[in-house]
Design a protein around this motif. Structure first.
Motif, PDB file in Angstrom:
ATOM      1  N   ARG A  51       2.848   0.392   5.346  1.00 25.24           N
ATOM      2  CA  ARG A  51       4.056   0.209   4.546  1.00 25.24           C
ATOM      3  C   ARG A  51       4.482  -1.248   4.527  1.00 25.24           C
ATOM      4  NH1 ARG A  51       2.567   5.474   5.786  1.00 25.24           N
ATOM      5  NH2 ARG A  51       4.136   6.963   5.142  1.00 25.24           N
ATOM      6  N   VAL A  52       4.888  -1.702   3.346  1.00 24.87           N
ATOM      7  CA  VAL A  52       5.506  -3.015   3.175  1.00 24.87           C
ATOM      8  C   VAL A  52       6.853  -2.787   2.501  1.00 24.87           C
ATOM      9  CG1 VAL A  52       5.371  -5.269   2.037  1.00 24.87           C
ATOM     10  CG2 VAL A  52       3.303  -4.229   3.020  1.00 24.87           C
ATOM     11  N   ALA A  53       7.925  -3.250   3.127  1.00 24.57           N
ATOM     12  CA  ALA A  53       9.268  -3.051   2.585  1.00 24.57           C
ATOM     13  C   ALA A  53       9.721  -4.304   1.850  1.00 24.57           C
ATOM     14  CB  ALA A  53      10.246  -2.714   3.706  1.00 24.57           C
ATOM     15  N   GLY A  54      10.431  -4.098   0.750  1.00 24.62           N
ATOM     16  CA  GLY A  54      10.963  -5.209  -0.021  1.00 24.62           C
ATOM     17  C   GLY A  54      12.477  -5.144  -0.084  1.00 24.62           C
TER      18      GLY A  54
ATOM     19  N   TYR B 250       4.392   0.626  -0.927  1.00 21.77           N
ATOM     20  CA  TYR B 250       5.610  -0.172  -1.066  1.00 21.77           C
ATOM     21  C   TYR B 250       6.842   0.683  -0.799  1.00 21.77           C
ATOM     22  CZ  TYR B 250       9.375  -2.981  -2.933  1.00 21.77           C
ATOM     23  OH  TYR B 250      10.550  -3.675  -3.051  1.00 21.77           O
ATOM     24  N   GLN B 251       7.753   0.141   0.016  1.00 23.88           N
ATOM     25  CA  GLN B 251       9.012   0.811   0.344  1.00 23.88           C
ATOM     26  C   GLN B 251      10.183  -0.032  -0.146  1.00 23.88           C
ATOM     27  OE1 GLN B 251       9.928   0.986   4.510  1.00 23.88           O
ATOM     28  NE2 GLN B 251      11.957   1.867   4.154  1.00 23.88           N
ATOM     29  N   PRO B 252      10.966   0.453  -1.115  1.00 19.28           N
ATOM     30  CA  PRO B 252      12.101  -0.331  -1.609  1.00 19.28           C
ATOM     31  C   PRO B 252      13.295  -0.262  -0.664  1.00 19.28           C
ATOM     32  CG  PRO B 252      12.029   1.768  -2.737  1.00 19.28           C
ATOM     33  CD  PRO B 252      10.821   1.732  -1.845  1.00 19.28           C
ATOM     34  N   LEU B 253      13.986  -1.381  -0.519  1.00 20.48           N
ATOM     35  CA  LEU B 253      15.260  -1.448   0.194  1.00 20.48           C
ATOM     36  C   LEU B 253      16.282  -2.058  -0.768  1.00 20.48           C
ATOM     37  CD1 LEU B 253      14.061  -2.813   3.672  1.00 20.48           C
ATOM     38  CD2 LEU B 253      14.768  -0.460   3.147  1.00 20.48           C
ATOM     39  N   PHE B 254      17.260  -1.284  -1.162  1.00 24.27           N
ATOM     40  CA  PHE B 254      18.257  -1.749  -2.119  1.00 24.27           C
ATOM     41  C   PHE B 254      19.067  -2.887  -1.496  1.00 24.27           C
ATOM     42  CE2 PHE B 254      22.392  -0.730  -4.449  1.00 24.27           C
ATOM     43  CZ  PHE B 254      22.018  -1.419  -5.581  1.00 24.27           C
TER      44      PHE B 254
ATOM     45  N   PRO C  65      -0.759   7.857  -1.108  1.00 22.44           N
ATOM     46  CA  PRO C  65       0.560   7.353  -1.512  1.00 22.44           C
ATOM     47  C   PRO C  65       0.516   5.879  -1.903  1.00 22.44           C
ATOM     48  CG  PRO C  65       0.433   7.485   0.877  1.00 22.44           C
ATOM     49  CD  PRO C  65      -0.838   8.094   0.347  1.00 22.44           C
ATOM     50  N   PHE C  66       1.402   5.491  -2.819  1.00 20.98           N
ATOM     51  CA  PHE C  66       1.569   4.082  -3.137  1.00 20.98           C
ATOM     52  C   PHE C  66       3.038   3.662  -3.089  1.00 20.98           C
ATOM     53  CE2 PHE C  66       2.547   5.925  -7.167  1.00 20.98           C
ATOM     54  CZ  PHE C  66       3.157   4.972  -7.984  1.00 20.98           C
ATOM     55  N   LEU C  67       3.943   4.648  -2.970  1.00 20.16           N
ATOM     56  CA  LEU C  67       5.374   4.385  -2.800  1.00 20.16           C
ATOM     57  C   LEU C  67       5.909   5.273  -1.686  1.00 20.16           C
ATOM     58  CD1 LEU C  67       6.584   4.433  -6.525  1.00 20.16           C
ATOM     59  CD2 LEU C  67       6.278   2.401  -5.093  1.00 20.16           C
TER      60      LEU C  67
END
Length: 548
Positions: free
Chosen positions: A84-87, A109-113, A185-187
């Motif tokens: 996982r890579v978080a943005g 990819y892991q989104p961080l608002f 998985p990709f997200l």
């Protein structure tokens, strides 16, 4: 415009789904689908504009070597396929580079608002075990107190820390994509947490086919369109349909990095020549409140408008038609499903006012009773997905968290809907939002829609307040428009307005004027907060009647 029934027939046992993604679901890479596959003709991949007026345009050819470079940066930090890579980034070119570079390595990819505070970030990073977090100097401080924070790569980094641009400049500009299967998985997404702790779920690569179907059939994205999805890529609708969907079709995405306002929205539409717009009712209501100040400069510019996130009020539909001369259509989905129920701009079918529309081709959507039986038209029940007859349904459960949402062959959405005679489905409300008063079931959305049609009301939230005589009575929380103030006279006017617009038992017996409504960062109403507040007040009054 294609016929809806014919589009549905194309998805026979998923054969058309596989063909839609170039016939191979065993060797996939999201970066290839969203970048490499579209090299060669100079088409734009990213249209960027910030609040200061700076703009930039990146073609797929310009983006690809930057993505390869950053993929090598991530690989140097130990990122491998499945990691996982978080943005934690605003809508800038660095965000898109980070997402695509993560995918190039076969990573997730892991989104961080960016509006998240440290606690929300900590929960998500703890659940995901991210190996790297990519952020910028503005958001960097939120990670200071996160226990066991992963490796950081920061745009404009602190001294001694990894700097995004410096790392990028030193890396090689070639990186072979890591191919994976369609089920990989990709997200890594998290539910909004409106009814409990945010739960993680993995989105498999084969979901890209479903995202493409939504962009083509519901959004009606055409090669000549300039498309802007207002949603932030920190959330599902933005990441699925502002980034993955358009890019996988070789179409540019639009990033506006700045505060949303009536002026900024009009400026982006004008500057970039936006013709196809998507967003939420919350954003659209802000535009409506501005009246001619917004509509006059852009009237006739938009070809189609789409709405998602919460049901679309009829007043919004009428305003866009009357003031902008454009059709706005309602779309329904969840983080777990993507968009599955739509009034399609690109398919020919009846459009019923107040209806969420028809199932997206590749999905079979039904209405179930509490025993799990499919209901006919005219009876409210739970919206469900027939997983055995929905080749584009990709949700397989939460990651590491059990769920009661799967019952036999069905996925239960938790939303109450009603099947209409024409085959469309109308949203009633979240199952725990539906109000039972004097033996009647009332959807809060209907009452909210009626209230919003009154010129004094900008926003409204409606809940069922516990009542010993009626089971629940309807209470409305109302945000007033400029120039209006709360009074008993206005309360009565609003009650009568709702009685006239709906029916006698659906009017709010109590109205409270408030300055704002509780919402998730993505703009969804959190009615449960208002319900909990009312229950707490009642308990306090029962404990101390003199305070009532």
């Amino acid at each position: 415009m294609r016929d809806y029934a014919e589009a549905v027939r194309l998805f026979d046992h998923g054969k058309a789904a596989a063909a839609a993604l170039h016939g191979d679901l065993e060797a996939l890479n999201a970066c290839v689908e969203c970048c490499d596959r579209h090299l060669g003709d100079g088409k734009p991949a990213l249209l960027y504009l910030n609040g200061d007026g700076h703009s930039a345009r990146y073609s797929f050819e310009q983006l690809q070597p930057l993505v390869a470079r950053f993929a090598n940066v991530l690989r140097a930090q130990g990122v491998r396929a499945g990691d996982r890579v978080a943005g934690l980034l605003p809508r800038t070119p660095e965000l898109l580079i980070t997402i695509l570079a993560t995918w190039r390595l076969g990573a997730v990819y892991q989104p961080l608002f960016t509006a998240f505070g440290p606690k929300a970030i900590e929960h998500r990073l703890e659940q995901s075990h991210a190996r790297v977090v990519v952020t910028d100097s503005h958001n960097r401080a939120k990670l200071d107190d996160v226990p066991g924070c992963p490796t950081l790569i920061t745009v404009n980094a602190r001294s001694g820390e990894l700097d995004f641009r410096q790392c990028l400049d030193k890396a090689a500009d070639t990186c072979e994509p890591v191919m994976r299967t369609g089920d990989a998985p990709f997200l890594l997404m998290f539910t909004s947490g409106t009814t409990g702790p945010a739960k993680p779920l993995e989105v498999p690569l084969r979901a890209i086919v479903a995202f493409q179907g939504y962009m083509r059939d519901a959004i009606d994205l055409r090669p000549e369109d300039n498309f802007w999805n207002l949603a932030d890529p920190g959330w599902a609708y933005g990441l699925y349909y502002a980034v993955t969907g358009p890019l996988s079709l070789g179409h540019a995405t639009t990033f506006y990095d700045g505060p949303f306002s009536v002026d900024s929205c009009a400026r982006v539409i004008d500057t970039l020549g936006i013709t196809n717009l998507a967003g939420s009712p919350t954003a659209y209501r802000l535009l409506i409140a501005a009246g001619k100040a917004f509509s006059a400069p852009i009237k006739g510019r938009l070809r189609v408008v789409s709405s998602a996130g919460e049901p679309l009020n009829p007043e919004v539909i009428r305003w866009f038609a009357d003031e902008l001369g454009v059709k706005i259509h309602d779309h329904y989905g969840q983080t777990e499903l993507g968009m599955v129920l739509c009034n399609h701009h690109g398919l020919e079918h009846p459009v019923r006012m107040g209806s969420a529309g028809f199932a997206i081709p590749g999905h079979r959507i039904v209405v179930l009773d509490e025993q799990g039986h499919e209901l006919p038209a005219g009876q409210p029940g739970i919206l469900a997905v027939d997983r055995e007859q929905s080749p584009l349904c990709w949700f397989g459960g939460y990651h590491g968290v059990p769920t009661k949402a799967f019952v036999g062959k069905y996925y239960l959405s938790g939303d109450t809907v009603e099947l209409n005679a024409d085959g469309s489905i109308s949203f009633v409300g979240r199952s725990d939002d539906v109000i039972t008063t004097s033996g009647y079931r009332v959807g809060p959305f209907d009452v909210e829609s009626a209230l919003i049609e009154h010129p004094a009301v900008i926003e409204a939230a409606v809940i069922g307040k516990p009542d010993p005589q009626r089971t629940e009575l309807i209470k409305a929380f109302v945000v007033l428009a400029s120039g209006y103030s709360g009074s008993e006279t206005l309360e009565e006017a609003l009650r009568q307005h709702v009685r006239q617009r709906l029916y006698a038992h659906a009017y709010p017996r109590e109205i409270e004027f408030v300055s704002e409504l509780p919402k998730t960062p993505s703009g969804k109403l959190q009615r449960f907060i208002l319900r909990n507040q009312e229950v707490a007040k009642q308990h306090a009054q029962q404990a101390n009647p003199a305070s009532a």
